[in-house]
Write a protein that holds these residues in place. Structure first.
Motif, PDB file in Angstrom:
ATOM      1  N   UNK A  82      53.601  50.357  18.886  1.00  0.00           N
ATOM      2  CA  UNK A  82      53.052  50.314  20.232  1.00  0.00           C
ATOM      3  C   UNK A  82      52.206  49.061  20.388  1.00  0.00           C
ATOM      4  N   UNK A  83      52.448  48.306  21.452  1.00  0.00           N
ATOM      5  CA  UNK A  83      51.664  47.111  21.725  1.00  0.00           C
ATOM      6  C   UNK A  83      50.302  47.471  22.293  1.00  0.00           C
ATOM      7  N   UNK A  84      49.321  46.656  21.972  1.00  0.00           N
ATOM      8  CA  UNK A  84      47.981  46.822  22.520  1.00  0.00           C
ATOM      9  C   UNK A  84      47.853  45.903  23.727  1.00  0.00           C
ATOM     10  N   UNK A  85      47.263  46.382  24.812  1.00  0.00           N
ATOM     11  CA  UNK A  85      47.108  45.579  26.015  1.00  0.00           C
ATOM     12  C   UNK A  85      45.745  44.907  26.046  1.00  0.00           C
ATOM     13  N   UNK A  86      45.702  43.721  26.678  1.00  0.00           N
ATOM     14  CA  UNK A  86      44.478  42.943  26.811  1.00  0.00           C
ATOM     15  C   UNK A  86      44.383  42.398  28.230  1.00  0.00           C
ATOM     16  N   UNK A  87      43.154  42.181  28.700  1.00  0.00           N
ATOM     17  CA  UNK A  87      42.903  41.486  29.955  1.00  0.00           C
ATOM     18  C   UNK A  87      42.162  40.202  29.641  1.00  0.00           C
ATOM     19  N   UNK A  88      42.552  39.136  30.314  1.00  0.00           N
ATOM     20  CA  UNK A  88      41.898  37.838  30.171  1.00  0.00           C
ATOM     21  C   UNK A  88      41.401  37.432  31.550  1.00  0.00           C
ATOM     22  N   UNK A  89      40.133  37.023  31.634  1.00  0.00           N
ATOM     23  CA  UNK A  89      39.544  36.556  32.877  1.00  0.00           C
ATOM     24  C   UNK A  89      39.024  35.152  32.630  1.00  0.00           C
ATOM     25  N   UNK A  90      39.449  34.210  33.467  1.00  0.00           N
ATOM     26  CA  UNK A  90      39.042  32.813  33.320  1.00  0.00           C
ATOM     27  C   UNK A  90      38.736  32.234  34.693  1.00  0.00           C
ATOM     28  N   UNK A  91      37.973  31.163  34.712  1.00  0.00           N
ATOM     29  CA  UNK A  91      37.639  30.500  35.966  1.00  0.00           C
ATOM     30  C   UNK A  91      37.471  29.011  35.758  1.00  0.00           C
ATOM     31  N   UNK A  92      37.344  28.278  36.858  1.00  0.00           N
ATOM     32  CA  UNK A  92      37.193  26.828  36.769  1.00  0.00           C
ATOM     33  C   UNK A  92      35.798  26.349  37.142  1.00  0.00           C
ATOM     34  N   UNK A  93      34.924  27.252  37.532  1.00  0.00           N
ATOM     35  CA  UNK A  93      33.570  26.853  37.898  1.00  0.00           C
ATOM     36  C   UNK A  93      32.582  27.360  36.865  1.00  0.00           C
ATOM     37  N   UNK A  94      31.414  26.743  36.818  1.00  0.00           N
ATOM     38  CA  UNK A  94      30.363  27.258  35.951  1.00  0.00           C
ATOM     39  C   UNK A  94      29.902  28.577  36.538  1.00  0.00           C
ATOM     40  N   UNK A  95      29.744  29.571  35.700  1.00  0.00           N
ATOM     41  CA  UNK A  95      29.533  30.909  36.221  1.00  0.00           C
ATOM     42  C   UNK A  95      30.901  31.451  36.596  1.00  0.00           C
ATOM     43  N   UNK A  96      30.941  32.571  37.248  1.00  0.00           N
ATOM     44  CA  UNK A  96      32.239  33.154  37.580  1.00  0.00           C
ATOM     45  C   UNK A  96      32.388  33.322  39.068  1.00  0.00           C
ATOM     46  N   UNK A  97      33.510  32.875  39.592  1.00  0.00           N
ATOM     47  CA  UNK A  97      33.827  33.021  41.005  1.00  0.00           C
ATOM     48  C   UNK A  97      35.242  33.582  41.128  1.00  0.00           C
ATOM     49  N   UNK A  98      35.395  34.694  41.836  1.00  0.00           N
ATOM     50  CA  UNK A  98      36.720  35.298  41.993  1.00  0.00           C
ATOM     51  C   UNK A  98      37.676  34.415  42.784  1.00  0.00           C
TER      52      UNK A  98
END
Length: 63
Positions: free
Chosen positions: A1-17
């Motif tokens: 069974x594969x394990x799932x992962x989420x990756x969150x990345x951004x292009x600004x300092x701090x996080x902006x959706x």
């Protein structure tokens, strides 16, 4: 069974959706590949989270 992962990345300092990249991958190898591509595209990696348990997405409002 594969394990799932989420990756969150951004292009600004701090996080902006508004300029975020959010990916769901199904293996540790997939995480490595996604991180490499995101970094090459100028993204900063904010989170890599392993899915421990999935819950139902449906919410029922009570009156």
């Amino acid at each position: 069974m594969n394990q799932e992962y989420f990756i969150v990345a951004g292009k600004t300092e701090g996080f902006s959706y508004k300029d975020a990249a959010i990916h769901r991958v199904c293996s540790a190898k997939g995480v490595e590949i996604a991180l490499k591509h995101l970094r090459n595209d100028g993204f900063t990696i904010f989170y890599v989270s392993r899915v421990i348990e999935r819950i139902d997405d449906n919410v029922i409002e009570e009156e």
